[in-house]
Motif scaffolding. Structure first.
Motif, short mmCIF file in Angstrom:
data_model
loop_
_atom_site.label_atom_id
_atom_site.label_comp_id
_atom_site.label_asym_id
_atom_site.label_seq_id
_atom_site.Cartn_x
_atom_site.Cartn_y
_atom_site.Cartn_z
N GLY A 189 -9.20 15.86 -21.87
CA GLY A 189 -10.71 16.57 -21.76
C GLY A 189 -10.05 18.23 -21.95
O GLY A 189 -10.11 19.04 -22.68
N ASP A 190 -9.15 18.52 -20.93
CA ASP A 190 -9.03 19.89 -20.22
C ASP A 190 -8.17 20.30 -20.93
O ASP A 190 -8.43 21.54 -22.18
CB ASP A 190 -8.90 20.13 -18.96
CG ASP A 190 -9.59 19.62 -17.84
OD1 ASP A 190 -10.61 19.21 -18.35
OD2 ASP A 190 -9.52 19.65 -16.85
N ASP A 209 -10.50 26.84 -27.43
CA ASP A 209 -10.66 28.09 -27.15
C ASP A 209 -9.75 29.18 -27.27
O ASP A 209 -10.43 29.44 -27.97
CB ASP A 209 -10.80 28.30 -25.18
CG ASP A 209 -12.07 27.83 -25.15
OD1 ASP A 209 -13.12 27.07 -25.64
OD2 ASP A 209 -11.76 27.45 -23.87
N ILE A 210 -8.59 28.04 -27.33
CA ILE A 210 -7.41 29.02 -27.72
C ILE A 210 -7.61 29.55 -29.48
O ILE A 210 -7.73 30.85 -29.74
CB ILE A 210 -5.70 28.70 -27.59
CG1 ILE A 210 -5.99 28.86 -25.89
CG2 ILE A 210 -5.01 29.58 -28.49
CD1 ILE A 210 -4.61 27.90 -25.69
N ALA A 211 -7.49 28.37 -29.90
CA ALA A 211 -8.36 28.41 -31.55
C ALA A 211 -9.31 29.00 -31.81
O ALA A 211 -8.77 30.41 -32.17
CB ALA A 211 -8.39 27.34 -31.85
N ARG A 212 -10.34 29.55 -31.02
CA ARG A 212 -11.33 30.62 -31.62
C ARG A 212 -11.46 31.23 -31.04
O ARG A 212 -12.16 32.33 -31.61
CB ARG A 212 -12.23 29.64 -30.31
CG ARG A 212 -13.84 30.38 -30.70
CD ARG A 212 -14.76 30.07 -29.41
NE ARG A 212 -15.50 28.29 -29.47
CZ ARG A 212 -15.50 28.10 -28.61
NH1 ARG A 212 -16.40 28.57 -27.58
NH2 ARG A 212 -15.83 27.11 -28.33
N TYR A 213 -10.58 31.31 -30.19
CA TYR A 213 -10.20 33.53 -29.62
C TYR A 213 -9.09 33.49 -30.64
O TYR A 213 -8.31 35.43 -30.29
CB TYR A 213 -10.02 33.39 -28.01
CG TYR A 213 -11.44 33.61 -27.12
CD1 TYR A 213 -12.76 34.27 -27.97
CD2 TYR A 213 -11.49 32.02 -26.76
CE1 TYR A 213 -13.82 33.66 -27.30
CE2 TYR A 213 -13.04 32.24 -26.37
CZ TYR A 213 -13.91 33.24 -26.38
OH TYR A 213 -15.23 32.89 -26.12
N ASP A 214 -8.86 32.64 -31.03
CA ASP A 214 -7.86 33.68 -32.11
C ASP A 214 -5.65 34.24 -31.06
O ASP A 214 -5.68 35.36 -31.58
CB ASP A 214 -7.47 34.19 -33.54
CG ASP A 214 -6.79 34.40 -34.01
OD1 ASP A 214 -5.98 33.55 -34.38
OD2 ASP A 214 -6.74 35.13 -35.10
#
Lengths: 174, 156
Positions: free
Chosen positions: B142-143, B150-155
């Motif tokens: 899950g983590d 999160d990494i993908a969202r903030y590129d």
């Protein structure tokens, strides 16, 4: 309710109960005409010995609460003495109770006005509180059965005694 | 001449020694203000030093007379209790309901100290359990998924 809240509630209740007890235990009594007159054995102001209202059961008694520093008490003293002298053969007595005073000043007062009726002394406010008194002088007429027949929260004078006390004594046993 | 002078000096000394205790005794040991701020005017319900009622004036005269008689502060207060009752004392007595004036603050202080000590103990225990060694090993699924998101969202 959690344990902590319950303990806090108990603490608040304890404080309120303590305050209520303090207020109630210091409060004055409330008395009315028809009530039994408060009584207690007290020391005589002069000459030793003790006395109480109960000794005069069967007679009309005008209980007079007074203090030597009180000007109205000085004003009413001669009228009380005159009324006592005029009515003592009619089963009537004035019973002076010195309150809120020191004994030396009280005896000086008696030396000045020379009342011939009995005088008792109550230390501090104890008797004043028993009579629900708010000051001095105050006068309470007690009938021969020991019940309050008249309450005068203030001084009396010759006219008051003639108009209000005399008819009650005249009426008999109350 | 020298002998007469010595006799005169001794006489003066003896007189001085005899007179000193009387002079000390005549000096009031207690100030009126020392008593008036510790006793009440019972009729007014205030400290005697603040009161100016007829009863207070008579009480002050009594205090003055007792002090002039050489009474100590405690003796003056004892006499005032005899004359006016316990209510004349500004400080509550040590028995009956008056005792609560001493007990309640003492109990409240005790409760406060115990509560504070208990609070500090719990705070330190919780702190110790939080500051334990970090868990080792890799994040669970899950983590890991949230980290990837999160990494993908903030590129990054």
């Amino acid at each position: 309710m959690g344990t902590r809240s319950f303990l806090a509630f108990l603490g608040v209740c304890a404080v309120i109960a303590l305050l209520a007890f303090g207020l109630l235990s210091k409060g004055s009594a409330t008395i009315e005409v028809g009530d039994k007159a408060p009584d207690k054995v007290l020391p005589a102001l002069e000459g030793g010995g003790r006395g109480s209202l109960a000794e005069y059961r069967g007679s009309w008694v005008l209980v007079n609460l007074w203090a030597s520093w009180c000007e109205p008490c000085r004003d009413e003293a001669p009228a009380l003495e005159d009324f006592y002298r005029a009515n003592r053969d009619r089963d009537f007595v004035v019973l002076g109770i010195n309150v809120q005073d020191n004994s030396e000043d009280a005896r000086a007062f008696v030396g000045e006005f020379r009342p011939t009726y009995p005088q008792l002394r109550s230390v501090g406010d104890e008797r004043s509180e028993a009579y629900g008194s708010t000051g001095v002088p105050e006068n309470f007429l007690v009938n021969p059965r020991g019940k309050l027949a008249l309450i005068q929260r203030g001084p009396v004078d010759e006219q008051f005694l003639r108009e209000y006390v005399d008819p009650l004594i005249d009426g008999g046993r109350g | 001449m020298r002998r007469a002078l010595a006799v005169a000096l001794m006489g003066l000394l003896a007189f001085g020694l005899a007179a000193a205790p009387q002079a000390l005794a005549a000096q009031p040991q207690v100030q009126i203000s020392d008593v008036e701020d510790e006793v009440m005017c019972p009729v007014c319900g205030t400290l005697l030093e603040l009161a100016d009622s007829p009863q207070a004036r008579r009480e002050k005269a009594l205090v003055r007379r007792l002090i002039d008689e050489g009474k100590s502060k405690e003796e003056v207060k004892d006499e005032l209790v005899v004359q006016y009752g316990d209510d004349v004392l500004a400080v509550p007595g040590g028995s009956g309901f008056d005792l609560s004036a001493y007990l309640v603050p003492a109990i409240a202080l005790l409760i406060a100290v115990v509560s504070l000590a208990f609070g500090v103990w719990r705070w330190r225990r919780d702190g110790d359990s939080r500051s334990g060694p970090p868990s080792s090993g890799t994040p669970d699924d899950g983590d890991a998924a949230r980290l990837d998101a999160d990494i993908a969202r903030y590129d990054l």
